[in-house]
Design a protein around this motif. Structure first.
Motif, PDB file in Angstrom:
ATOM      1  N   ARG A   1      65.007  52.972  41.970  1.00 47.98           N
ATOM      2  CA  ARG A   1      64.014  52.365  41.091  1.00 47.98           C
ATOM      3  C   ARG A   1      63.248  53.434  40.309  1.00 47.98           C
TER       4      ARG A   1
ATOM      5  N   THR B   1      65.520  54.737  37.592  1.00 47.26           N
ATOM      6  CA  THR B   1      65.641  53.725  36.536  1.00 47.26           C
ATOM      7  C   THR B   1      64.379  53.690  35.677  1.00 47.26           C
ATOM      8  N   ASP B   2      63.221  53.729  36.324  1.00 45.97           N
ATOM      9  CA  ASP B   2      61.960  53.744  35.577  1.00 45.97           C
ATOM     10  C   ASP B   2      61.862  54.995  34.691  1.00 45.97           C
ATOM     11  N   SER B   3      62.286  56.138  35.234  1.00 51.27           N
ATOM     12  CA  SER B   3      62.248  57.381  34.448  1.00 51.27           C
ATOM     13  C   SER B   3      63.172  57.290  33.247  1.00 51.27           C
ATOM     14  N   VAL B   4      64.357  56.755  33.433  1.00 50.94           N
ATOM     15  CA  VAL B   4      65.312  56.616  32.331  1.00 50.94           C
ATOM     16  C   VAL B   4      64.748  55.664  31.272  1.00 50.94           C
ATOM     17  N   ASN B   5      64.158  54.554  31.710  1.00 49.12           N
ATOM     18  CA  ASN B   5      63.557  53.615  30.747  1.00 49.12           C
ATOM     19  C   ASN B   5      62.414  54.272  29.969  1.00 49.12           C
ATOM     20  N   HIS B   6      61.601  55.056  30.663  1.00 49.51           N
ATOM     21  CA  HIS B   6      60.497  55.764  30.016  1.00 49.51           C
ATOM     22  C   HIS B   6      61.032  56.771  28.990  1.00 49.51           C
TER      23      HIS B   6
ATOM     24  N   ASN C   1      63.897  56.635  27.457  1.00 49.08           N
ATOM     25  CA  ASN C   1      64.478  55.882  26.329  1.00 49.08           C
ATOM     26  C   ASN C   1      63.396  55.382  25.372  1.00 49.08           C
ATOM     27  N   SER C   2      62.276  54.888  25.918  1.00 49.04           N
ATOM     28  CA  SER C   2      61.209  54.396  25.035  1.00 49.04           C
ATOM     29  C   SER C   2      60.580  55.544  24.245  1.00 49.04           C
TER      30      SER C   2
ATOM     31  N   HIS D   1      63.022  56.533  21.519  1.00 46.53           N
ATOM     32  CA  HIS D   1      62.997  55.548  20.433  1.00 46.53           C
ATOM     33  C   HIS D   1      61.771  55.765  19.539  1.00 46.53           C
TER      34      HIS D   1
END
Length: 184
Positions: free
Chosen positions: A78, A81-86, A88-89, A92
């Motif tokens: 988790r 995953t949170d680090s990857v999402n951060h 990516n944002s 972007h």
């Protein structure tokens, strides 16, 4: 808003993007290092622990150990995953900022080209007017010199022709002599 303010804002945005990019890169490197160490160490640690535990305990204890490892691994997954999402944002957002900067630079480029073209046009027009009026002034100077000489001369009309007073012996018109016309 003037161009200087826009340039200062653009420079500020670029500086913030550079800092954010550096922080993101450092965070990525730390996360990648942690992942690699964990990935390299996890199989051997788990295999050794499982072999020792299975060898020493019953299958119920092995299941309890397995269940105990699932929660930390799930938490770790988790977190990754949170680090990857951060990441990516943030990436972007940086891409959007870069697109905005590119649009601003493109507009500034066209503005500078327009100003330079206008200045060039003004210089060409000014030069053209300068040369035109320089010639007009030269022509008028010749006419002014002629008029000054005419005004200083003693001239009059003699039977419809221009006569000038000269120092000569011909006295048909008195002290005046008919001026010879220009050849055509």
């Amino acid at each position: 808003m003037d161009e200087r303010t826009k340039l200062v804002q653009a420079a500020g945005i670029m500086e913030r993007m550079a800092r954010l990019n550096q922080e993101l890169s450092q965070s990525n490197l730390r996360a990648a290092d942690l992942l690699e160490r964990t990935a390299n160490a996890t199989p051997s640690i788990l295999q050794n622990a499982a072999q020792q535990t299975l060898g020493q305990f019953t299958s119920d204890i092995a299941k309890a150990v397995h269940n105990g490892l699932n929660q930390p691994l799930g938490d770790f997954n988790r977190h990754v995953t949170d680090s990857v999402n951060h990441i990516n944002s943030i990436t972007h957002g940086m891409m959007q900022s870069q697109e905005q900067m590119t649009a601003i630079i493109r507009k500034l480029r066209w503005l500078v080209i327009g100003v330079l073209a206008t200045m060039l046009l003004a210089i060409v027009a000014g030069s053209s007017l300068f040369w035109h009026y320089r010639n007009v002034i030269a022509d008028n100077q010749i006419e002014a010199d002629l008029m000054r000489a005419y005004n200083q001369a003693d001239v009059r009309l003699c039977d419809g022709r221009l006569c000038a007073r000269v120092d000569r012996a011909d006295k048909r018109y008195g002290d005046y002599v008919i001026v010879k016309p220009r050849p055509e």
